[in-house]
Design a protein around this motif. Structure first.
Motif, PDB file in Angstrom:
ATOM      1  N   ASN A  98     -13.209 -54.616  18.341  1.00 30.23           N
ATOM      2  CA  ASN A  98     -14.550 -54.536  17.787  1.00 30.23           C
ATOM      3  C   ASN A  98     -14.806 -55.786  16.952  1.00 30.23           C
ATOM      4  OD1 ASN A  98     -16.951 -53.836  16.538  1.00 30.23           O
ATOM      5  ND2 ASN A  98     -16.289 -51.741  16.093  1.00 30.23           N
ATOM      6  N   ASN A  99     -15.986 -56.366  17.054  1.00 31.70           N
ATOM      7  CA  ASN A  99     -16.322 -57.571  16.291  1.00 31.70           C
ATOM      8  C   ASN A  99     -16.412 -57.306  14.796  1.00 31.70           C
ATOM      9  OD1 ASN A  99     -16.409 -59.164  18.536  1.00 31.70           O
ATOM     10  ND2 ASN A  99     -18.598 -58.879  18.855  1.00 31.70           N
ATOM     11  N   ARG A 100     -16.656 -56.079  14.405  1.00 30.67           N
ATOM     12  CA  ARG A 100     -16.787 -55.747  12.989  1.00 30.67           C
ATOM     13  C   ARG A 100     -15.455 -55.689  12.265  1.00 30.67           C
ATOM     14  NH1 ARG A 100     -20.214 -50.453  13.426  1.00 30.67           N
ATOM     15  NH2 ARG A 100     -19.044 -50.367  15.343  1.00 30.67           N
ATOM     16  N   VAL A 101     -14.365 -55.547  13.015  1.00 27.95           N
ATOM     17  CA  VAL A 101     -13.034 -55.484  12.413  1.00 27.95           C
ATOM     18  C   VAL A 101     -12.359 -56.835  12.636  1.00 27.95           C
ATOM     19  CG1 VAL A 101     -10.801 -54.332  12.453  1.00 27.95           C
ATOM     20  CG2 VAL A 101     -12.886 -53.026  12.877  1.00 27.95           C
ATOM     21  N   PRO A 102     -12.028 -57.557  11.568  1.00 24.93           N
ATOM     22  CA  PRO A 102     -11.426 -58.878  11.764  1.00 24.93           C
ATOM     23  C   PRO A 102      -9.999 -58.773  12.301  1.00 24.93           C
ATOM     24  CG  PRO A 102     -11.452 -58.302   9.447  1.00 24.93           C
ATOM     25  CD  PRO A 102     -12.207 -57.219  10.174  1.00 24.93           C
ATOM     26  N   TRP A 123      -4.649 -61.868  12.450  1.00 24.27           N
ATOM     27  CA  TRP A 123      -4.031 -63.197  12.538  1.00 24.27           C
ATOM     28  C   TRP A 123      -5.012 -64.326  12.264  1.00 24.27           C
ATOM     29  CZ3 TRP A 123      -4.122 -59.634  16.500  1.00 24.27           C
ATOM     30  CH2 TRP A 123      -5.144 -59.791  17.423  1.00 24.27           C
ATOM     31  N   GLY A 124      -6.256 -64.027  11.926  1.00 23.85           N
ATOM     32  CA  GLY A 124      -7.222 -65.057  11.569  1.00 23.85           C
ATOM     33  C   GLY A 124      -8.062 -65.509  12.757  1.00 23.85           C
ATOM     34  N   PRO A 125      -9.047 -66.366  12.493  1.00 21.86           N
ATOM     35  CA  PRO A 125      -9.935 -66.835  13.562  1.00 21.86           C
ATOM     36  C   PRO A 125      -9.203 -67.830  14.477  1.00 21.86           C
ATOM     37  CG  PRO A 125     -10.502 -67.905  11.503  1.00 21.86           C
ATOM     38  CD  PRO A 125      -9.451 -66.879  11.196  1.00 21.86           C
TER      39      PRO A 125
END
Length: 71
Positions: A60-64, A67-69
């Motif tokens: 889901n995009n709402r949950v980061p 391991w980071g971007p």
């Protein structure tokens, strides 16, 4: 489908068809937990034991991501 003949819920469920993709989408939206245990033994002596516990869920995009971007 077995059950009470003529019951409205039974007839509604019997008429409804769900695609495998839709079923997987519903399961993964909430998450699925797999758990298992395998033991290899000879003469009641445990030689190998494997435990499995896995959580399978949709992304889901709402949950980061933990391991980071991406770089």
């Amino acid at each position: 489908m077995t059950g009470r003949v003529g019951h409205p819920v039974d007839s509604a469920l019997a008429q409804r068809r769900i695609a495998l993709v839709d079923l997987l989408d519903r399961l993964l939206a909430g998450g699925v937990v797999l758990s298992g245990e395998l033991t290899l033994a000879i003469a009641d002596v445990d030689l190998v034991r494997v435990d499995l516990r896995a959580l399978i869920s949709s992304v889901n995009n709402r949950v980061p991501a933990p391991w980071g971007p991406p770089a």
